[in-house]
Design a protein around this motif. Structure first.
Motif, PDB file in Angstrom:
ATOM      1  N   THR A 175      -8.806   0.019   2.285  1.00 30.81           N
ATOM      2  CA  THR A 175      -7.810   1.084   2.395  1.00 30.81           C
ATOM      3  C   THR A 175      -8.413   2.455   2.143  1.00 30.81           C
ATOM      4  OG1 THR A 175      -7.224   0.815   0.059  1.00 30.81           O
ATOM      5  CG2 THR A 175      -5.923  -0.437   1.665  1.00 30.81           C
TER       6      THR A 175
ATOM      7  N   HIS B 257      -4.376  -7.016   5.197  1.00 30.62           N
ATOM      8  CA  HIS B 257      -4.640  -5.620   5.535  1.00 30.62           C
ATOM      9  C   HIS B 257      -4.408  -5.348   7.010  1.00 30.62           C
ATOM     10  CE1 HIS B 257      -7.335  -2.199   6.655  1.00 30.62           C
ATOM     11  NE2 HIS B 257      -6.601  -1.657   5.701  1.00 30.62           N
TER      12      HIS B 257
ATOM     13  N   SER C 120      -2.690   3.174  -5.778  1.00 29.38           N
ATOM     14  CA  SER C 120      -2.590   3.318  -4.330  1.00 29.38           C
ATOM     15  C   SER C 120      -2.178   2.003  -3.674  1.00 29.38           C
ATOM     16  CB  SER C 120      -3.932   3.778  -3.745  1.00 29.38           C
ATOM     17  OG  SER C 120      -4.927   2.808  -4.008  1.00 29.38           O
ATOM     18  N   ALA C 121      -2.321   0.903  -4.395  1.00 23.27           N
ATOM     19  CA  ALA C 121      -1.963  -0.390  -3.807  1.00 23.27           C
ATOM     20  C   ALA C 121      -1.760  -1.425  -4.905  1.00 23.27           C
ATOM     21  CB  ALA C 121      -3.069  -0.867  -2.855  1.00 23.27           C
TER      22      ALA C 121
ATOM     23  N   VAL D  47       0.843  -1.194   0.000  1.00 26.48           N
ATOM     24  CA  VAL D  47       0.000   0.000   0.000  1.00 26.48           C
ATOM     25  C   VAL D  47       0.880   1.247   0.000  1.00 26.48           C
ATOM     26  CG1 VAL D  47      -1.661   1.346   1.350  1.00 26.48           C
ATOM     27  CG2 VAL D  47      -1.926  -1.140   1.153  1.00 26.48           C
TER      28      VAL D  47
ATOM     29  N   ASP E 218       0.970   4.958   1.009  1.00 24.32           N
ATOM     30  CA  ASP E 218       0.271   5.912   1.859  1.00 24.32           C
ATOM     31  C   ASP E 218       0.500   7.365   1.426  1.00 24.32           C
ATOM     32  OD1 ASP E 218      -0.913   4.035   3.607  1.00 24.32           O
ATOM     33  OD2 ASP E 218       0.980   3.795   4.685  1.00 24.32           O
TER      34      ASP E 218
END
Lengths: 386, 386
Positions: A97, A129, A65-66, A30, A32
């Motif tokens: 997320t 997650h 984003s991931a 992920v 951030d």
């Protein structure tokens, strides 16, 4: 710490039960932020797996984003359910997320043509997650392994505080363009998507695209580059390309050393080519000769098989000007029209083999990395799915 | 009686000591006429052996009175002495038979890069000349064997009294265009060189050129067609092409069944291609996939590896329209977007494997013959020269 070495990234790897062995098989990376620029390159195989079909669309806007990855199943050629599974996993990551499904790339690796168990995968994603961590890189790198014997990670740190890290998996079906190979590279440099795309394409062209262990092109290959911008430093394109190339080269070397069943790591260096394209064509022809590769397995410096492979190409050369040097011994001079050193002087007992083919037709060079053809390769690939 | 079945031909095969085993290694085929028209095709490898360089020149005038062949040494990339040895052997045959050296084709097979012992070869040629016989075909076919386990001969007899016979050797380095393969085809039909050339090229295009056991192209391949005219019958081009094609197809099948280390004889049939060239390209891509070939060795009907190989080509197709049938069981429907029969229904326990790939993109078809990738192949080709 590989894929989590760059600031702004967390990762995790968990065992979801997709692999019969019970080993880790779901990884999540992920970004951030604060930025989410990304680039990716994919297999050039026209028969693509579902996650590649999905990820090609997600990268179109230059944002990720991931990345969610699984081993234990390629999710390829397995009916309409397969694409829906890919889509559902991206939706789930987005939900967990707080992002958009279209910003989640999906990668899968394993057997082709088998269903991928969606409930197991989704449970694995939820578990991953909860375990996301800035120290999760090694766990993620472990969870994408298939026939790999070691996990592959790489890291380059710049003088001014930004880093590029990466992880990779791949041991078989390794051939350009790209190998059965999943690679995620992350950086905390500030870079826009176009810059990342240029840097990544330049890097893969001379690294992963020159790895050809068995001539077989995969349906699932993906190399993704994500930038968080968390370092606040914006390198030039050249600086970024150099760092990404170094990480890709490091990972490609690790893939090469761990190729399925290989006993020798063979570097085919072509010098004196009229063009870089010629050099790559000739190197690849040698790297794909089963007879040459079997000879190296037998510690046999059979340079005739090298010359026979060179002769199948369209590159510019005159046969009677070619020199061949194996592990430092020039065994073929002027295409065999002059006598070279005796083949018995070549020592192939070690793992590293260097074959230098001098075409004497120009200034260009290229090196392709390959493996020998061994009983272990045949065994591993005849028994893999049974 | 193969190469001596046609009237006007004598042959012999003797042991000259070129093979360490002491087995027969020199063959001579002589055309006693009354005509001496001939045609030949050679390897398209750009690094050619000395006998190919020589024979390409001798065939230029469409005449051959004899072919001299040796196993026990490829006479390839072994210095200027090598070409002189080829030349000397043609001169010797001409002297013994009362002809011209430029009407004598020379063929060699064996290890590349080693000197060929000229005194031994010349003594063998003299011995073969004394043994020339209208019954000498089998002896000649035996003398050209290398790793072949059986000699290869074929014969087609026409209704109106002319025949086409042939012999071949070849077990490894079998790939187009042409394999390490020496083939001599003879006929007593009346035909000029241009007609023979047309018939031979048409025949090899759909026979030897579609044999691809290991993707490795040889430096020595030669297929020669000699006509004595001794039957007095002049067939049409179509009749001659059909007969020569039948003999070439028969010999190609024998080469296929005797491929080095093979456990399965695999026919890759492509149907529904937009063009014959597309069909051949796709068939060859599958035939060269080591992963597919290793899977077949393991009796594993891994159709995903077939589809992955198809996807590497430039042929016209849509991935989601491809059907794959293995030994009669349709295991892949619509490129895996629909479920086919379970792979477990495919029986690969026998030697014969038929893979049908339906591209559903047009009317063209082609079949390429290949072999599986086995431990025996690796062993034979890692230990061959040692």
């Amino acid at each position: 710490m590989s894929v989590t070495a760059a600031a702004g990234f967390r990762a995790a790897g968990v065992a979801a039960g997709l692999k019969p062995s019970g080993k880790p098989d779901v990884a999540l990376v992920v970004n951030d932020g604060p930025q989410h620029a990304a680039a990716a390159v994919f297999t050039s195989n026209r028969c693509k797996a579902n996650p590649v079909l999905w990820s090609e669309r997600t990268i179109a806007d230059g944002q990720l984003s991931a990345v969610v990855l699984n081993s234990g199943g390629a999710n390829c050629y397995n009916g309409p359910e397969g694409f829906q599974t890919t889509h559902a996993s991206a939706e789930l990551v987005a939900e967990l997320t707080g992002g958009q499904a279209f910003d989640v790339a999906v990668c899968s690796t394993g057997l082709i043509g088998q269903p991928l168990d969606r409930p197991l995968l989704e449970a694995g994603i939820r578990a991953a997650h909860t375990e996301l961590s800035p120290d999760g890189g090694p766990a993620a790198a472990t969870a994408i392994m298939t026939t790999d014997t070691v996990r592959k990670e790489a890291l380059v740190t710049s003088a001014d505080g930004w880093v590029v890290g990466g992880m990779a998996k791949g041991a078989g079906m390794l051939a350009p363009a790209l190998a059965t190979m999943l690679v995620v590279v992350t950086t905390d440099a500030v870079a826009d998507a176009a810059t990342l795309d240029q840097a990544l394409r330049a890097a893969t062209r001379t690294t992963f695209d020159r790895l050809d262990t068995d001539g077989c092109m995969s349906t699932n290959d993906t190399v993704a580059l994500l930038a968080s911008g968390a370092s606040g430093v914006q390198p030039t394109l050249d600086q970024l390309t150099a760092a990404v190339s170094a990480v890709c080269a490091d990972l490609a070397e690790q893939l090469w050393h761990d190729a399925e069943g290989a006993h020798h790591d063979i570097a085919i260096e072509i010098a004196g080519a009229a063009s870089e394209a010629d050099a790559v064509e000739v190197a690849r022809a040698v790297a794909r000769s089963n007879l040459f590769k079997a000879a190296i397995f037998g510690n046999d410096p059979n340079w005739g098989r090298v010359l026979a492979a060179v002769g199948t190409t369209q590159a510019a050369f005159e046969p009677e000007k070619i020199d061949i040097t194996m592990n430092g011994v020039k065994v073929c001079v002027a295409g065999g029209t002059q006598f070279g050193a005796p083949s018995t002087e070549v020592d192939l007992s070690g793992r590293d083999v260097h074959v230098l083919v001098e075409l004497n037709a120009g200034p260009a060079t290229a090196t392709v990395l390959t493996s020998d053809l061994t009983h272990d390769y045949v065994h591993e690939n005849s028994a893999y799915s049974t």
